[in-house]
Design an enzyme around this catalytic site. Sequence first.
Site, PDB file in Angstrom:
ATOM      1  N   LYS A 207      13.480  -0.807 -25.221  1.00 36.85           N
ATOM      2  CA  LYS A 207      12.961  -1.028 -26.805  1.00 36.85           C
ATOM      3  C   LYS A 207      12.168  -2.247 -26.783  1.00 36.85           C
ATOM      4  O   LYS A 207      11.178  -2.588 -27.553  1.00 36.85           O
ATOM      5  CB  LYS A 207      14.260  -0.839 -27.481  1.00 36.85           C
ATOM      6  CG  LYS A 207      15.231  -1.950 -27.398  1.00 36.85           C
ATOM      7  CD  LYS A 207      15.144  -3.152 -28.093  1.00 36.85           C
ATOM      8  CE  LYS A 207      16.161  -3.913 -28.168  1.00 36.85           C
ATOM      9  NZ  LYS A 207      16.087  -5.499 -28.526  1.00 36.85           N
ATOM     10  N   THR A 264      13.756  -3.656 -33.490  1.00 38.16           N
ATOM     11  CA  THR A 264      12.997  -4.763 -32.714  1.00 38.16           C
ATOM     12  C   THR A 264      11.377  -4.302 -33.125  1.00 38.16           C
ATOM     13  O   THR A 264      10.828  -5.345 -33.046  1.00 38.16           O
ATOM     14  CB  THR A 264      13.347  -4.200 -31.488  1.00 38.16           C
ATOM     15  OG1 THR A 264      14.659  -4.290 -31.131  1.00 38.16           O
ATOM     16  CG2 THR A 264      12.514  -5.269 -30.360  1.00 38.16           C
TER      17      THR A 264
END
Length: 372
Positions: A207, A264
């Site tokens: 991620k 994120t």
Amino acid sequence: MTADKAPVPYRRITVLGAGAWGTALAAVAATAGREVTLWGRDKAVLDSIARARSNPAYLPGITLPEGIATTPDLAHALQGAEAVLLVTPAATVRALCRQIAPHLPANIPLALCAKGIEAGSGLLLGEVVREELPNHPVGALSGPSFAVETARGLPTAATIAFPFRPADRQDPATAPAVRLALSLSSEMFRPYISDDLIGVEVGGAVKNVIAIACGMMIGAGFAENTRAVLITRGLEEMSALALALGGRRETLSGLSGVGDLTLTCGSTNSRNLSLGIQLGKGIAREECFEGRPVVVEGEGTARSLHDLTQRIGMTMPISEAVYRILHEGAPVAETFAGLWTRPLRGEPAQLDLSLEHPLDAAAVAAFARKVT
């Protein structure tokens, strides 16, 4: 799966790493009523936590709960520990495991709270720990959790994953994931339990790379449509990698996958997204973050992920694009145009289609005009 008897929380938890996330997790454990020892290398940071219940270097303005003991001595930190949280950067995990090996009795569980893939070997961090500390249960704690919000006591959830041994399946109350989840639970921190360590590790590592890609496109002048594509197809890359390594796709639909990815990729509090935005604007890497030496996890992970995919013969187009831009000097516009002009495919992947894109050269020119 339900426990036949109540699991017993770990009484004494050692946290290795006194940065922002390590300090936040020490606060979580102390709030949950555990005896906590926090180890770090910076004596000034440790002294501040012990004396003033604050870590101004990493969590300025936050008052930490009482009950966090600190020490720069590894042997002292590990004395009597019933569970250990490893919260140091991915690049230091192997060396730290070698340091703690003489001081840690067998069978003490270790939960990785750093996210990444080892450079060169392309090994997940759980594999690294198992190589160095083969006599310990190894797991991970991961999820959508900015350290500053967690330390402030804002509602946060995360996934705790350990492979379940046969004995754990017969009596889940003995499973390290179950006991650690109970040990860290409080009014504002909610752990979920998983037995898919591979899936959780893949989500936490990849991620960060996808977030850099999103930032690059935002910095280059694109907008929310583009970010949504990168998040969605990035999730597919994460899921496919987890499956290839022996994990489960469905793990990536949870907190450690889509949850962490969304956080994120969606907030400039993420150093990964922020780095990507600056690079997308054409700022030289050494001038990003106003020239401060900020560690960005996804930067190293992009290289390690490249090592891993090369080793297993897998293609991850978005992650590879980030690697090429960061580490091979590839131009942003041309590289991302290459993503948009890959062969047209079916979604879901089970619809086995592949058609050559009709306008690849035009797309390269269009991306170049918009970026510049």
